[in-house]
Write a protein that holds these residues in place. Structure first.
Motif, PDB file in Angstrom:
ATOM      1  N   ARG A 106      -5.146   9.960  -2.468  1.00 57.35           N
ATOM      2  CA  ARG A 106      -5.918  11.201  -2.520  1.00 57.35           C
ATOM      3  C   ARG A 106      -5.432  12.101  -1.385  1.00 57.35           C
ATOM      4  NH1 ARG A 106      -6.853   9.800  -6.945  1.00 57.35           N
ATOM      5  NH2 ARG A 106      -8.825   9.020  -7.753  1.00 57.35           N
ATOM      6  N   GLU A 107      -5.121  13.329  -1.705  1.00 58.62           N
ATOM      7  CA  GLU A 107      -4.782  14.334  -0.699  1.00 58.62           C
ATOM      8  C   GLU A 107      -5.909  15.355  -0.702  1.00 58.62           C
ATOM      9  OE1 GLU A 107       0.068  14.130  -1.023  1.00 58.62           O
ATOM     10  OE2 GLU A 107      -0.986  15.710  -2.100  1.00 58.62           O
ATOM     11  N   TYR A 108      -6.350  15.715   0.494  1.00 56.26           N
ATOM     12  CA  TYR A 108      -7.461  16.656   0.580  1.00 56.26           C
ATOM     13  C   TYR A 108      -7.394  17.437   1.886  1.00 56.26           C
ATOM     14  CZ  TYR A 108      -9.423  12.954   3.485  1.00 56.26           C
ATOM     15  OH  TYR A 108      -9.609  12.010   4.454  1.00 56.26           O
ATOM     16  N   LYS A 141      -6.591  21.102   7.854  1.00 58.07           N
ATOM     17  CA  LYS A 141      -5.927  19.831   8.116  1.00 58.07           C
ATOM     18  C   LYS A 141      -5.806  19.102   6.785  1.00 58.07           C
ATOM     19  CE  LYS A 141      -7.863  19.657  12.746  1.00 58.07           C
ATOM     20  NZ  LYS A 141      -6.863  20.580  13.214  1.00 58.07           N
ATOM     21  N   LEU A 142      -4.575  18.715   6.446  1.00 56.76           N
ATOM     22  CA  LEU A 142      -4.322  18.037   5.185  1.00 56.76           C
ATOM     23  C   LEU A 142      -4.221  16.534   5.440  1.00 56.76           C
ATOM     24  CD1 LEU A 142      -3.615  18.065   2.148  1.00 56.76           C
ATOM     25  CD2 LEU A 142      -1.227  18.380   2.822  1.00 56.76           C
ATOM     26  N   HIS A 168     -12.943   3.805  -2.312  1.00 58.42           N
ATOM     27  CA  HIS A 168     -12.998   3.303  -0.935  1.00 58.42           C
ATOM     28  C   HIS A 168     -11.658   3.486  -0.240  1.00 58.42           C
ATOM     29  CE1 HIS A 168     -16.971   1.607  -1.596  1.00 58.42           C
ATOM     30  NE2 HIS A 168     -16.526   1.244  -2.786  1.00 58.42           N
ATOM     31  N   PRO A 169     -11.678   4.100   0.962  1.00 58.14           N
ATOM     32  CA  PRO A 169     -10.421   4.313   1.688  1.00 58.14           C
ATOM     33  C   PRO A 169      -9.832   3.000   2.200  1.00 58.14           C
ATOM     34  CG  PRO A 169     -12.296   4.997   3.025  1.00 58.14           C
ATOM     35  CD  PRO A 169     -12.835   4.633   1.675  1.00 58.14           C
ATOM     36  N   LEU A 170      -8.511   2.885   2.071  1.00 55.79           N
ATOM     37  CA  LEU A 170      -7.784   1.752   2.612  1.00 55.79           C
ATOM     38  C   LEU A 170      -6.999   2.160   3.856  1.00 55.79           C
ATOM     39  CD1 LEU A 170      -6.434   0.299  -0.765  1.00 55.79           C
ATOM     40  CD2 LEU A 170      -8.404  -0.502   0.581  1.00 55.79           C
ATOM     41  N   SER A 171      -6.449   3.372   3.821  1.00 56.99           N
ATOM     42  CA  SER A 171      -5.732   3.918   4.978  1.00 56.99           C
ATOM     43  C   SER A 171      -5.780   5.437   4.884  1.00 56.99           C
ATOM     44  CB  SER A 171      -4.286   3.428   5.011  1.00 56.99           C
ATOM     45  OG  SER A 171      -3.552   3.953   3.918  1.00 56.99           O
ATOM     46  N   SER A 172      -5.573   6.084   6.020  1.00 53.68           N
ATOM     47  CA  SER A 172      -5.618   7.544   6.059  1.00 53.68           C
ATOM     48  C   SER A 172      -4.588   8.038   7.057  1.00 53.68           C
ATOM     49  CB  SER A 172      -7.020   8.015   6.474  1.00 53.68           C
ATOM     50  OG  SER A 172      -7.072   9.422   6.499  1.00 53.68           O
ATOM     51  N   ARG A 173      -3.944   9.132   6.707  1.00 48.55           N
ATOM     52  CA  ARG A 173      -3.047   9.746   7.681  1.00 48.55           C
ATOM     53  C   ARG A 173      -3.158  11.256   7.589  1.00 48.55           C
ATOM     54  NH1 ARG A 173       1.920  11.890   6.427  1.00 48.55           N
ATOM     55  NH2 ARG A 173       2.627  11.604   4.289  1.00 48.55           N
ATOM     56  N   LEU A 174      -2.982  11.901   8.740  1.00 48.69           N
ATOM     57  CA  LEU A 174      -2.982  13.350   8.820  1.00 48.69           C
ATOM     58  C   LEU A 174      -1.588  13.816   8.429  1.00 48.69           C
ATOM     59  CD1 LEU A 174      -4.563  15.901   9.639  1.00 48.69           C
ATOM     60  CD2 LEU A 174      -3.741  15.546  11.971  1.00 48.69           C
TER      61      LEU A 174
END
Length: 187
Positions: free
Chosen positions: A44-46, A28-29, A14-20
């Motif tokens: 996780r990097e994707y 886009k990473l 489950h995602p807690l935070s995300s940044r570009l």
């Protein structure tokens, strides 16, 4: 009747935070902080990818179109099935039709969806839709600016031999050829 793979525990992260982390012209990473099923926190990097199509274009029942193209990241020429990136709001079948003309110079009278390939599930959301095309008419290619490739016919048995010999190493192309040889019109 086919046998289904086993169900198992839910390992959803489950995602807690995300940044570009990087916003490129094609890719886009993202770097996300996530909660693991056991409650631990990890990263996780994707790569976000717009998606692509690949085409098995049949000149006759035993002959397909292949391409020879230089791929900069590997600094080598590769033999591949025709393929291309899906443009925003463009349906995948329209991308396949466009790419067949642009790269190979053919229009097709008959199109059908063959399979879906998810080539990089560990680090990308890329999906490649594989289409078949028959009833080809040569209309002249319209390569994109900066695109250089050679399109040529190959018999399916030759392409299979090139896979065995390591002359075709592109994963998506190997998948397309082997899928067709295994399932063909039976699917």
């Amino acid at each position: 009747m086919s046998v289904k793979p086993p169900d198992g525990p839910d390992f959803t992260e489950h995602p807690l935070s995300s940044r570009l982390a990087y916003d490129g012209g094609l890719l886009k990473l993202h770097r996300d902080e996530i909660r693991l099923p056991d409650g631990a926190v990890a990263w996780r990097e994707y790569v976000k990818h717009p998606g692509a199509v690949m085409i098995l274009a049949f000149l006759d029942p035993e002959t397909i179109l292949l391409e020879r193209q230089y791929r900069y990241p590997r600094a080598a020429h590769f033999i591949e099935l025709p393929a291309g990136k899906i443009e925003p709001t463009e349906p995948p079948l329209e991308t396949a039709k466009r790419e067949l003309v642009e790269e190979c110079g053919y229009e097709a009278a008959e199109w059908w969806r063959i399979a879906r390939l998810e080539p990089c599930i560990g680090y990308s959301d890329e999906i490649i839709e594989l289409y078949g095309a028959r009833g080809l008419t040569h209309v002249g290619h319209q390569l994109d600016v900066g695109e250089h490739l050679l399109t040529f016919p190959a018999r399916l048995d030759e392409a299979a031999q090139w896979l065995r010999e390591g002359l075709i190493t592109d994963t998506k192309t190997a998948f397309g050829i082997l899928w067709w040889l295994q399932f063909g019109d039976k699917a």
